[in-house]
Motif scaffolding. Structure first.
Motif, PDB file in Angstrom:
ATOM      1  N   ALA A 172      37.845  29.504  37.161  1.00  0.00           N
ATOM      2  CA  ALA A 172      39.015  30.260  37.573  1.00  0.00           C
ATOM      3  C   ALA A 172      39.157  31.554  36.773  1.00  0.00           C
ATOM      4  CB  ALA A 172      40.259  29.397  37.400  1.00  0.00           C
ATOM      5  N   LYS A 173      38.775  31.483  35.504  1.00  0.00           N
ATOM      6  CA  LYS A 173      38.921  32.639  34.629  1.00  0.00           C
ATOM      7  C   LYS A 173      38.206  33.862  35.214  1.00  0.00           C
ATOM      8  CE  LYS A 173      37.208  32.872  30.248  1.00  0.00           C
ATOM      9  NZ  LYS A 173      36.900  32.299  28.931  1.00  0.00           N
ATOM     10  N   ILE A 201      39.975  35.214  38.311  1.00  0.00           N
ATOM     11  CA  ILE A 201      41.190  35.952  37.972  1.00  0.00           C
ATOM     12  C   ILE A 201      40.836  37.345  37.468  1.00  0.00           C
ATOM     13  CG2 ILE A 201      43.130  36.017  36.363  1.00  0.00           C
ATOM     14  CD1 ILE A 201      43.207  32.949  36.595  1.00  0.00           C
ATOM     15  N   THR A 249      33.773  29.248  46.346  1.00  0.00           N
ATOM     16  CA  THR A 249      34.562  28.050  46.098  1.00  0.00           C
ATOM     17  C   THR A 249      35.940  28.165  46.734  1.00  0.00           C
ATOM     18  OG1 THR A 249      35.370  28.962  44.027  1.00  0.00           O
ATOM     19  CG2 THR A 249      33.412  27.583  43.913  1.00  0.00           C
ATOM     20  N   LEU A 250      36.507  27.010  47.001  1.00  0.00           N
ATOM     21  CA  LEU A 250      37.870  26.969  47.528  1.00  0.00           C
ATOM     22  C   LEU A 250      38.840  27.580  46.541  1.00  0.00           C
ATOM     23  CD1 LEU A 250      37.798  23.313  48.826  1.00  0.00           C
ATOM     24  CD2 LEU A 250      37.967  25.352  50.236  1.00  0.00           C
ATOM     25  N   VAL A 251      38.574  27.276  45.252  1.00  0.00           N
ATOM     26  CA  VAL A 251      39.481  27.764  44.215  1.00  0.00           C
ATOM     27  C   VAL A 251      39.456  29.281  44.183  1.00  0.00           C
ATOM     28  CG1 VAL A 251      39.891  27.795  41.752  1.00  0.00           C
ATOM     29  CG2 VAL A 251      39.315  25.665  42.878  1.00  0.00           C
ATOM     30  N   GLN A 276      41.557  30.588  46.869  1.00  0.00           N
ATOM     31  CA  GLN A 276      42.970  30.386  46.595  1.00  0.00           C
ATOM     32  C   GLN A 276      43.486  31.441  45.613  1.00  0.00           C
ATOM     33  OE1 GLN A 276      43.245  26.238  45.991  1.00  0.00           O
ATOM     34  NE2 GLN A 276      45.459  26.216  45.804  1.00  0.00           N
ATOM     35  N   GLU A 278      46.178  34.406  46.284  1.00  0.00           N
ATOM     36  CA  GLU A 278      47.419  34.542  45.537  1.00  0.00           C
ATOM     37  C   GLU A 278      47.539  35.923  44.922  1.00  0.00           C
ATOM     38  OE1 GLU A 278      47.486  31.168  42.915  1.00  0.00           O
ATOM     39  OE2 GLU A 278      47.632  29.833  44.668  1.00  0.00           O
ATOM     40  N   LEU A 295      42.375  38.762  48.881  1.00  0.00           N
ATOM     41  CA  LEU A 295      41.390  38.062  49.721  1.00  0.00           C
ATOM     42  C   LEU A 295      41.076  38.848  50.991  1.00  0.00           C
ATOM     43  CD1 LEU A 295      39.702  35.512  49.956  1.00  0.00           C
ATOM     44  CD2 LEU A 295      41.539  34.474  51.246  1.00  0.00           C
ATOM     45  N   VAL A 346      38.475  42.094  50.476  1.00  0.00           N
ATOM     46  CA  VAL A 346      37.105  42.078  49.978  1.00  0.00           C
ATOM     47  C   VAL A 346      36.177  41.375  50.956  1.00  0.00           C
ATOM     48  CG1 VAL A 346      37.566  42.199  47.532  1.00  0.00           C
ATOM     49  CG2 VAL A 346      37.687  40.003  48.658  1.00  0.00           C
ATOM     50  N   ILE A 382      33.295  38.893  51.190  1.00  0.00           N
ATOM     51  CA  ILE A 382      32.804  37.847  50.303  1.00  0.00           C
ATOM     52  C   ILE A 382      31.532  37.243  50.872  1.00  0.00           C
ATOM     53  CG2 ILE A 382      33.332  35.602  49.294  1.00  0.00           C
ATOM     54  CD1 ILE A 382      36.263  36.474  49.300  1.00  0.00           C
TER      55      ILE A 382
END
Lengths: 818, 629
Positions: free
Chosen positions: B84-85, B88, B116-118, B121, B125, B129, B132, B134
């Motif tokens: 996640a880092k 972010i 990834t799904l994360v 997400q 947030e 999304l 970009v 992807i």
């Protein structure tokens, strides 16, 4: 049977043919002239739109059941993608992407000012489109699964007479290029540039790009047709229609001819020639890769250039081997000996003739002639000694599939070339979209393709529409689909869930073998803990994270912790991610879990990130408070207190020592270094304080000596070192002193330690002396040990007076030997 | 049903290269490339910077530096999407550029190895999304040598054993799954260790899921991939946790020592140019505009492209000197041969043709001589020999307390912390922990010597199981490994249990020897006859056979002919959590032996990443200090 050449028409040097596909396509009272018509590529579905109420989707031959009720305002764009997604664009920039033919859609908006200025028109390509706004801005969408409307370069103001686009696949820049006819010239607009092509023959009322993207047809206001290369470098063809009225449409027919359509008349223009077709009613042109579909109320026709092999085989007066072979079969049927004559005639080219017949069969729409050609091929084959029949067999299969798809109840009049480009898999998809499950299954079994999609789609449909009770639906589906490879029960379950049949969804989901697949649906069904367990079961950490993020947002802390507590993997992932992102959460977690050491460590690491000494001390204090009355952490606690004391002491020292200019002064970092720094400084200035530090922190004697030694050496405090050297004993021995001092380059001082190293062998001491460059002293050492060998070795190294000395020593030892 | 293609590492590299370039090509025009620091070296293994430039990459930035600017409209991020880092950080930089810039940027993110799904997400947030493009860059294995595949997951060790985050296991399973799809099922999966067991379970589960038909796998090849491989004999999975002491020991091969002293990343080592001389023609700097590496460092490529290096790399350092000498003399003589007067023009021409080769060899010789000299400086120092002595005593099973004085002294002499920790951890590992009083004394000494922030380091080491307190009355499970003979890496011994049964039995205890009656050496026997011994090593033991549908298997057997299946097959040894270079050398030795014995098996080593002892304890070391204001 009518000759295949009956519908042929010679245009210039080549033949064109009109193949009647279907009759009685539309209701007679449908006023086709009032409709906007769009057709999907590869003989796909049609969409008709008239006013602001309904969009009709038609298959090639008959109306598909659901018309889409339209209530969203004026439609400005209607088009299809290659995979038969219907795109409807309204004036305010809203786009609906109907992904099946059943009226289910995904909406998105164009943005980029589409709402303010309004969409004027749209042009589509196989998997994207460009919208033209009323202010001449252009917005492109290059994919529909994740649509990202992009504003293209801004073209000049002014009225746009006509426009078209070159699909990305055919441009140099690999991004879509839009051609705009404004004023007398043409602008080419792409993502970054708007370029004037400097034409003066405009304005052009129609522009059209050939299917292969290489040519552009331009139709001027004055009735002239130009064909130019899509790079606008040269004009390839010119034609004067001599018509006062403007044609209402212009489309390419394959890559070699352009069709101009007036109300009930079509001009087919090719290299320097033209032919005209007349109809009874209003015509619509739907271009395809290799021809044009022509629609009137009565008929649907396919207009294309006659393929080379077909022309060769059927052209009147043709003497090609294929045509002779075809004739031979005819003779054979009539039991005429000429059949054999024919064969003998083309004997050298027989295999070529067979190939041609097989190919020509593929291009034939009439089943009679398909059979005839295949028969010819088969006959020719039987005469040949060696022939690879793969292509023949494959063609038979293909034709069977094509004929089934062309059948009017299915309505997919694919030409052979379109089928090759579409691929059998996509054809099956189209059949599924049309709910022709049985045919889809037959085709996929016949062509040995996976059939899981068909089953899943069928079951989803069943789940949506069946009125039976849930148990029997479930039983029916499971009974039919179990043990079929690749079937995704998750998808079926999702359909059930979306239809509000939650119990059925849960039931079906149990049959899904892939744990990971179940997770998203379980989450939307609010089965959170099952979702978490399934995610863990799948081993995919991403899925677990996904569920955890979801849970964290949804649940209060305590139940969240309870949920993860019994699941070590979830716990580990929460910890692992929280350490970077959410330390407060971690603190709470450790607190709730009574994991004191972890909690304390967390605070300690926070202390490290604090700027101010006081803040640090506070954090350390907090850290140690957490461990206060736990026995197993006594040592940790003691060390924390030590760290705190040290920090405080460091502050004091800093105040006292800020003038100290020891070489290492600049590198101090952290209490440990300060500690040594302090010791070192103390050695020089505050002997008492150093001793205090040593006792307070229970620094072992040896360590203390080592630290002092290295501190003094690095500060080059030779006098102090000499003082230290006067001590009788060193807990670390004197060898380290010798090594360190020598390493620092002070041989004189280093040598003073040699005699003190009594624990070493004479040999080693000799070595030490030599390292200091004192061969004489080394000699004395050797002499004392009565080691002649050693002396001899030393003699090699000696020079000048030392040499004499060594000799003398050797002499001292030698005579006794004698 | 064609026979499966043999496992060829070159193909993997080529595919990785093509995939990346294709992705870059998808972004039209010039672009700035932002990548994770750890990926820079990885990337250099796959594609040259000059090639990237040909594909429109203008400038390079490191994600960590947060300094990408608006000099190009296209900005491409290349990063691992599992953490996640990272996601972010990317989201922040995109938002930053969008707020600042006058430029209407076009953003792309290529996730390695998967989207990834994360990440979706988080990007959603952050509101980026929709902005970009992807794509996925499915980069799993990267070949470091033709028998060595690495996933280059730098964090795998700390993730797996410190944070207990099994992401690396899952990715490894994915990677091996892809291998199975290409080359067929591993007919047998044998392994040791709890995480290794988990990996094997995942592989079995994924296989059943592929059979159940997953979109991501069903690319036509799946039907072929689901029959047991005809080119691969077995997969051996070794969990790093099973054998930590091996990595803690100082590696004594040439390559190992280069790694210990200078560090090797992605087949490159960085050495002070005062040691090896400056780069002959200063090649354009690979690193980004922001990198501040002074020109004083020189990068040296360490791979099979350097013929001299490949002869040296796995040799014990003790003989490297003489090997270098030999080469020097040979070069000298062939060089001098040109002075021989009686040379025909043909001979002369031949000599000239060989000249570039000589020159390359000369250059390489110069570098390696310089490196070896520098290494000798280290190995001759009294500290080095002290460390080695302690290690060898510990490994040989001497009473650990006898080594305490030495360790104490080394701490007092302020050796680099990793070195000291390696010794302590080694002691703890081989003797099943330290006594409480000893442990506390050492801990105190380390805190005093290196700072109290290392309370965290010590905690982490305890979590890793590297430094533990001796539990009373517990047998010493790891001890068994060191009774075989002298010291040999346990990990490699485990592999030998499977591949070199007879040899091992001849060395080993009489019990094992008795059991190992001459039998064809084949992985088909799994752990036999060493089950008892292996059982005593920490972690789960497993042995799974994978068979295909019977019909398909038989069809394949008929296709391949029944005989000759064994020879020439590949054995894949996968190290979960990392492998060190000395182990690679040892395994290569085993492979060579097998070849000499006429068992023509090929051994391919695969791993989540290369590790060294410093790296292992480094995972625990707290980087911040109390003085860092």
């Amino acid at each position: 049977m009518s000759k295949p050449t009956a519908d042929w028409e010679k245009v210039g040097t080549r033949f064109y043919r009109k193949v009647q596909l279907y009759t009685a396509v539309f209701d007679q009272d449908l006023e086709l002239e009032n409709y906007l018509v769009a057709g999907a590529p590869y003989s796909g579905a049609l969409a008709l739109y008239r006013d602001e109420e309904k969009v009709h989707a038609y298959r090639g031959s008959r109306a598909a059941k659901p018309s889409i009720d339209w209530d969203k305002g004026s439609i400005k764009g209607l088009g299809w993608s290659e995979d038969e997604k219907l795109l409807v664009v309204t004036e305010d920039g809203t786009v609906r992407c109907y992904y099946d033919l059943q009226g289910d859609f995904v909406p998105f908006t164009l943005g980029h000012g589409a709402e303010e200025h309004g969409v004027k028109a749209c042009r589509f390509w196989s998997n994207g489109f460009v919208a033209l706004l009323n202010n001449n801005h252009l917005i492109s969408v290059a994919r529909y699964d994740e649509p990202r409307p992009k504003l293209l370069a801004i073209p000049p103001e002014g009225e746009i007479h006509s426009w078209t686009l070159i699909p990305p696949a055919y441009t140099l820049s690999r991004s879509v290029e839009v051609l705009l006819s404004t004023d007398k010239t043409i602008y080419v607009v792409d993502a970054s540039d708007s370029e004037d092509r400097n034409y003066s023959e405009g304005p052009f009322v129609h522009m059209s790009v050939s299917p292969n993207g290489k040519f552009v047809a331009l139709y001027t206001k004055y009735g002239k047709l130009w064909v130019v290369g899509s790079d606008f470098q040269e004009t390839l063809n010119e034609y004067d229609s001599r018509s006062k009225t403007m044609p209402k449409d212009m489309q390419w027919c394959g890559n070699n001819a352009v069709a101009l359509a007036w109300e009930d008349e079509i001009h087919l223009v090719t290299q320097g020639a033209a032919t005209k077709y007349y109809y009874d009613g209003w015509v619509h042109l739907i271009p395809d890769v290799d021809g044009i579909r022509v629609f009137t109320n009565d008929v649907c026709e396919f207009l294309q250039r006659v393929p080379d092999v077909t022309e060769e085989t059927f052209r009147i007066g043709s003497t090609s081997p294929a045509s002779i072979l075809l004739d031979a079969v005819d003779q054979l049927e009539r039991k005429s000996p000429k059949a054999d004559d024919n064969i003998q005639l083309i004997r050298p080219n027989l295999s070529e003739a067979v190939d041609a017949c097989v190919k020509a069969a593929g291009h034939e729409f009439s089943i009679h002639w398909q059979k005839q050609l295949l028969k010819a091929a088969s006959f020719g084959k039987s005469v040949l000694d060696l022939y690879n029949s793969d292509e023949f067999v494959e063609m038979c299969e293909t034709l069977r599939v094509l004929n089934a798809a062309r059948f009017y109840e299915i309505g997919l009049p694919l030409s052979y070339e379109q089928y090759q480009r579409l691929t059998p898999e996509k054809l099956i998809e189209r059949l599924i979209n049309r709910h022709e499950y049985l045919l889809a299954l037959r085709v996929s079994e016949y062509l040995r393709l996976p059939s899981d999609r068909i089953y899943v789609n069928w079951a989803s449909q069943k789940v949506r529409q069946s009125t039976e009770d849930e148990d029997s639906i479930c039983r029916l589906i499971v009974q039919k689909l179990n043990n079929k490879p690749g079937v995704s029960f998750e998808e079926i379950a999702r359909s059930a869930y979306e239809e509000g049949r939650v119990r059925l969804a849960t039931e079906l989901l149990n049959y899904e073998p892939r744990a990971g697949k179940q997770v998203p649906l379980l989450l939307s069904m609010k089965e959170d803990t099952i979702a978490l367990d399934k995610a863990i079961e799948s081993g995919d950490t991403d899925l677990v994270y996904h569920v955890l993020l979801h849970l964290k947002k949804k649940l209060p802390l305590a139940p969240f912790f309870r949920t993860i507590n019994s699941r070590p993997m979830a716990m580990a992932l929460v910890e692992s991610s929280a350490i970077d992102q959410d330390r407060e959460l971690l603190k709470d977690l450790y607190y709730q879990d009574d994991r004191r050491l972890d909690g304390s460590n967390l605070l300690l690491s926070e202390a490290l990130s604090q700027e101010h000494p006081q803040a640090r001390l506070d954090k350390i204090k907090l850290a140690s408070r957490l461990l206060q009355d736990s026995k197993e952490n006594a040592f940790q606690l003691k060390m924390l207190d030590e760290a705190a004391r040290l920090l405080r002491m460091q502050e004091h020292f800093d105040k006292d020592l800020h003038t100290d200019a020891s070489p290492a002064g600049g590198r101090t970092s952290g209490p440990s270094f300060h500690q040594r720094h302090a010791l070192r400084a103390a050695e020089i200035i505050h002997v008492k304080r150093a001793l205090k530090v040593q006792s307070e922190f229970k620094v072992p004697e040896k360590t203390y000596w080592w630290v002092r030694l290295r501190a003094l050496v690095s500060a080059r405090h030779w006098n102090e070192l000499e003082e230290v050297g006067k001590a009788r004993k060193s807990p670390i021995g004197w060898e380290p002193f010798f090594n360190e001092v020598l390493g620092a380059g002070n041989t004189r001082l280093a040598s003073t330690f040699v005699p003190k190293c009594t624990g070493l062998s004479p040999r080693e001491r000799v070595e030490m002396w030599v390292k200091c460059g004192m061969v004489g002293k080394a000699g004395e050492e050797a002499l004392r040990a009565k080691d002649v060998e050693c002396l001899r070795e030393l003699r090699e190294k000696a020079a000048g007076s030392t040499l004499g000395e060594i000799d003398r020593m050797i002499a001292q030892l030698e005579p006794r030997r004698r | 049903m064609a026979p499966h293609a043999a496992l060829n590492t070159q193909d993997i590299a080529e595919k990785a290269r093509r995939d990346l370039l294709q992705l870059l090509e998808g972004v039209r025009g010039k672009k700035n490339l932002v990548l994770e620091k750890s990926l820079a070296d990885t990337l250099s293994l796959i594609v040259k910077t000059s090639t990237l430039r040909e594909y429109g990459v203008d400038k390079f930035y490191f994600l960590e530096n947060d300094n990408v600017d608006s000099s190009q409209r296209n900005v491409v991020f290349l990063a691992r999407g599992e953490k996640a880092k990272t996601v972010i950080a990317i989201a922040e930089q995109i938002n930053h550029l969008r707020r600042n810039g006058q430029v209407d940027h076009e953003f792309s993110i290529f996730w390695i190895p998967r989207r990834t799904l994360v990440s979706n997400q988080i990007l959603e947030e952050a509101g980026v999304l929709g902005e970009v493009n992807i794509a996925e860059y499915p980069l799993y294995f990267i070949p470091l040598a033709d028998d060595l595949l690495s996933m280059e997951l730098d964090d795998a060790f700390s993730d797996l054993y410190l944070r207990r985050d099994p992401t690396a296991t899952f990715l490894a399973a994915k990677a091996l799954m892809l291998m199975q799809q290409r080359h067929g099922l591993f007919p047998r999966i044998i392994g040791k260790g709890d995480n290794a067991k988990r990996l094997a379970d995942l592989l079995l589960r994924m296989r059943s899921e592929v059979t159940a038909g997953d979109d991501s796998y069903s690319n036509g090849a799946s039907s072929l991939g689901l029959t047991p491989s005809s080119s691969i004999e077995s997969l051996i999975i070794i969990d790093r946790e099973v054998d930590l002491p091996t990595v803690l020991l100082t590696q004594l091969t040439y390559e190992g020592l280069i790694d210990e002293i200078f560090g090797i990343k992605a087949n490159q080592t960085e050495v002070d140019s005062s040691i090896v001389g400056a780069t002959p023609a200063q090649a354009p700097q690979v690193s980004s505009a922001s990198s501040s590496t002074p020109a004083l460092k020189r990068k040296i490529q360490l791979d099979s492209s350097d013929a001299l290096y490949s002869t040296l790399q796995d040799s014990n350092f003790a003989i490297v000197g003489s090997l270098l000498n030999k080469v020097a003399r040979r070069l000298q003589s062939s060089y001098e041969s040109r002075h021989v007067a009686s040379k025909s023009t043909a001979e002369l021409r031949e000599f000239v043709a060989k000249l570039p080769g000589y020159q390359a060899e000369q250059a390489s010789l110069k570098i390696h001589t310089a490196l070896a000299e520098e290494i000798i400086k280290h190995t001759r120092s009294d500290i080095f020999s002290r460390i080695l002595e302690v290690q060898q005593n510990l490994a040989a099973g001497a009473d650990p307390t006898s080594q305490h004085d030495s360790i104490d002294e080394l701490i007092s002499r302020a050796l680099p912390l990793p070195t000291v920790l390696r010794l302590l951890c080694l002691e703890s590992c081989v003797s099943g922990g330290l006594k409480r009083s000893d442990l506390e004394t050492f801990k105190r000494a380390i805190l005093h010597g290196y700072g109290h922030q290392h309370l965290l380091t010590l905690s982490a080491l305890e979590k890793l199981g590297l430094l533990t307190m001796q539990a009373v009355n517990e047998s010493e499970p790891d001890d068994i490994a060191y009774v075989f003979s002298g010291y040999a890496p346990l990990s490699v011994r485990l592999v030998q249990c499977i591949l070199q049964k007879q040899y091992l039995a001849s060395l080993g205890t009489s019990r094992a020897a008795a059991a190992a009656t001459p039998q064809p050496q084949s992985a088909a026997q799994g752990w036999r006859p060493f089950e008892d011994v292996v059982k005593q090593v920490k972690g789960a033991t497993f042995d799974e056979a994978q068979t295909g549908e019977e019909k398909a298997v038989r069809a394949r057997q008929t296709l391949n002919g029944s005989g000759g299946g064994e020879s020439g097959k590949t054995v894949v040894v996968f190290f979960l959590g990392g492998v060190c270079r000395a182990e690679v050398a040892a395994l290569r030795f085993v492979a060579k032996r097998l070849k000499e014995e006429g068992v023509g098996r090929r051994v391919v080593i695969a791993t989540t990443g290369m590790v060294s002892g410093d790296g292992v304890v480094g995972a625990a070391i707290e980087k911040k200090t109390f003085g860092g204001a």
